[in-house]
Scaffold this motif. Structure first.
Motif, PDB file in Angstrom:
ATOM      1  N   LYS A   3      22.951  44.719  35.580  1.00  0.00           N
ATOM      2  CA  LYS A   3      23.457  44.106  34.219  1.00  0.00           C
ATOM      3  C   LYS A   3      25.032  44.839  34.053  1.00  0.00           C
ATOM      4  CE  LYS A   3      19.223  44.611  32.135  1.00  0.00           C
ATOM      5  NZ  LYS A   3      18.255  45.382  31.394  1.00  0.00           N
ATOM      6  N   GLU A   4      25.273  45.970  34.099  1.00  0.00           N
ATOM      7  CA  GLU A   4      26.494  46.407  33.779  1.00  0.00           C
ATOM      8  C   GLU A   4      26.603  47.963  34.892  1.00  0.00           C
ATOM      9  OE1 GLU A   4      26.917  48.842  30.244  1.00  0.00           O
ATOM     10  OE2 GLU A   4      25.076  47.751  29.783  1.00  0.00           O
ATOM     11  N   LYS A   5      27.951  47.888  35.460  1.00  0.00           N
ATOM     12  CA  LYS A   5      28.180  49.110  36.263  1.00  0.00           C
ATOM     13  C   LYS A   5      28.241  50.502  35.291  1.00  0.00           C
ATOM     14  CE  LYS A   5      31.910  50.593  39.370  1.00  0.00           C
ATOM     15  NZ  LYS A   5      32.987  50.186  39.592  1.00  0.00           N
ATOM     16  N   VAL A   6      27.372  51.429  35.876  1.00  0.00           N
ATOM     17  CA  VAL A   6      26.868  52.479  35.024  1.00  0.00           C
ATOM     18  C   VAL A   6      27.761  53.741  35.833  1.00  0.00           C
ATOM     19  CG1 VAL A   6      25.050  54.382  34.599  1.00  0.00           C
ATOM     20  CG2 VAL A   6      24.515  51.829  34.700  1.00  0.00           C
ATOM     21  N   GLU A   7      28.189  54.564  34.741  1.00  0.00           N
ATOM     22  CA  GLU A   7      29.016  55.775  35.052  1.00  0.00           C
ATOM     23  C   GLU A   7      27.973  56.979  35.086  1.00  0.00           C
ATOM     24  OE1 GLU A   7      32.957  58.475  34.283  1.00  0.00           O
ATOM     25  OE2 GLU A   7      32.122  57.372  32.671  1.00  0.00           O
ATOM     26  N   GLN A  44      25.145  48.494  45.252  1.00  0.00           N
ATOM     27  CA  GLN A  44      25.173  48.329  43.952  1.00  0.00           C
ATOM     28  C   GLN A  44      26.147  49.203  43.259  1.00  0.00           C
ATOM     29  OE1 GLN A  44      20.969  47.901  42.184  1.00  0.00           O
ATOM     30  NE2 GLN A  44      20.430  48.148  44.443  1.00  0.00           N
ATOM     31  N   PRO A  45      27.176  48.647  42.670  1.00  0.00           N
ATOM     32  CA  PRO A  45      28.250  49.542  42.060  1.00  0.00           C
ATOM     33  C   PRO A  45      27.938  50.636  40.942  1.00  0.00           C
ATOM     34  CG  PRO A  45      28.457  47.523  41.066  1.00  0.00           C
ATOM     35  CD  PRO A  45      27.171  47.303  42.086  1.00  0.00           C
ATOM     36  N   PHE A  46      28.401  51.950  41.240  1.00  0.00           N
ATOM     37  CA  PHE A  46      28.061  52.833  40.085  1.00  0.00           C
ATOM     38  C   PHE A  46      29.338  53.945  40.352  1.00  0.00           C
ATOM     39  CE2 PHE A  46      26.125  54.850  43.917  1.00  0.00           C
ATOM     40  CZ  PHE A  46      26.354  55.982  43.818  1.00  0.00           C
ATOM     41  N   ASP A  47      29.517  54.391  39.197  1.00  0.00           N
ATOM     42  CA  ASP A  47      30.752  55.466  39.373  1.00  0.00           C
ATOM     43  C   ASP A  47      30.010  56.937  39.075  1.00  0.00           C
ATOM     44  OD1 ASP A  47      32.984  53.766  39.377  1.00  0.00           O
ATOM     45  OD2 ASP A  47      32.955  53.381  37.122  1.00  0.00           O
ATOM     46  N   TYR A 103      19.293  49.742  33.547  1.00  0.00           N
ATOM     47  CA  TYR A 103      20.519  48.997  33.551  1.00  0.00           C
ATOM     48  C   TYR A 103      20.413  47.598  34.796  1.00  0.00           C
ATOM     49  CZ  TYR A 103      21.796  52.195  30.214  1.00  0.00           C
ATOM     50  OH  TYR A 103      21.899  53.106  29.099  1.00  0.00           O
ATOM     51  N   GLY A 104      19.076  47.646  35.522  1.00  0.00           N
ATOM     52  CA  GLY A 104      18.992  46.452  36.150  1.00  0.00           C
ATOM     53  C   GLY A 104      19.349  46.915  37.701  1.00  0.00           C
ATOM     54  N   TYR A 105      19.455  48.221  38.002  1.00  0.00           N
ATOM     55  CA  TYR A 105      19.746  48.689  39.259  1.00  0.00           C
ATOM     56  C   TYR A 105      18.063  48.507  40.060  1.00  0.00           C
ATOM     57  CZ  TYR A 105      24.157  50.688  38.571  1.00  0.00           C
ATOM     58  OH  TYR A 105      25.521  50.850  38.344  1.00  0.00           O
ATOM     59  N   GLN A 106      18.166  47.818  41.204  1.00  0.00           N
ATOM     60  CA  GLN A 106      17.182  47.577  42.002  1.00  0.00           C
ATOM     61  C   GLN A 106      16.949  48.539  43.440  1.00  0.00           C
ATOM     62  OE1 GLN A 106      14.930  45.056  41.317  1.00  0.00           O
ATOM     63  NE2 GLN A 106      16.101  45.000  39.644  1.00  0.00           N
ATOM     64  N   PRO A 107      15.812  49.261  43.370  1.00  0.00           N
ATOM     65  CA  PRO A 107      15.919  50.153  44.457  1.00  0.00           C
ATOM     66  C   PRO A 107      15.748  49.658  45.611  1.00  0.00           C
ATOM     67  CG  PRO A 107      13.857  50.366  43.121  1.00  0.00           C
ATOM     68  CD  PRO A 107      14.675  49.422  42.360  1.00  0.00           C
ATOM     69  N   LYS A 108      15.918  50.135  46.807  1.00  0.00           N
ATOM     70  CA  LYS A 108      15.906  49.792  48.145  1.00  0.00           C
ATOM     71  C   LYS A 108      14.379  49.817  48.406  1.00  0.00           C
ATOM     72  CE  LYS A 108      17.294  50.464  52.937  1.00  0.00           C
ATOM     73  NZ  LYS A 108      18.021  51.525  53.601  1.00  0.00           N
TER      74      LYS A 108
END
Length: 111
Positions: A3-7, A44-47, A103-108
């Motif tokens: 949904k949104e890139k998380v830091e 999946q992008p994250f900071d 936040y919508g991250y999908q595990p491999k």
């Protein structure tokens, strides 16, 4: 779908906290976390930010939280996602993964 890139913020210090003597350093935890999250949530992008509690950046929110770690004697490293403490001292990957999945991250998928 993310949904949104998380830091993910890792607050710590060069000196290992007195209560965490046999645990990895804050920097080692930062490196370990970066590798673990990248493997669990590939592409999946994250900071990931490391914040030294004794020398925080000018960012007001990070500066204030770094001060809180010191004032409240939190066990560092402290792992924070969107203002939520998800790990302290010896952070658990399961808890961090659960927060990212909110936040919508999908595990491999593991075979």
């Amino acid at each position: 779908m993310v949904k949104e890139k998380v830091e993910i913020c890792v607050y710590g210090a060069e000196v290992i906290c007195a209560s965490c003597v046999n645990l990895p350093s804050s920097k080692e935890t930062y490196d370990w976390l970066e590798a673990a999250v990248s493997r669990k949530f590939p592409d999946q992008p994250f900071d990931l930010s490391y914040i030294d509690i004794h020398n925080p950046p000018e960012d007001l929110e990070k500066k204030q939280f770094a001060q809180r770690v010191i004032e409240e004697d939190l066990f560092y490293p402290v792992v924070v996602i969107k203002g939520e403490i998800v790990g302290e001292g010896n952070p658990k990957l399961k808890r961090i993964y659960e927060e990212l999945e909110k936040y919508g991250y999908q595990p491999k998928e593991t075979p």
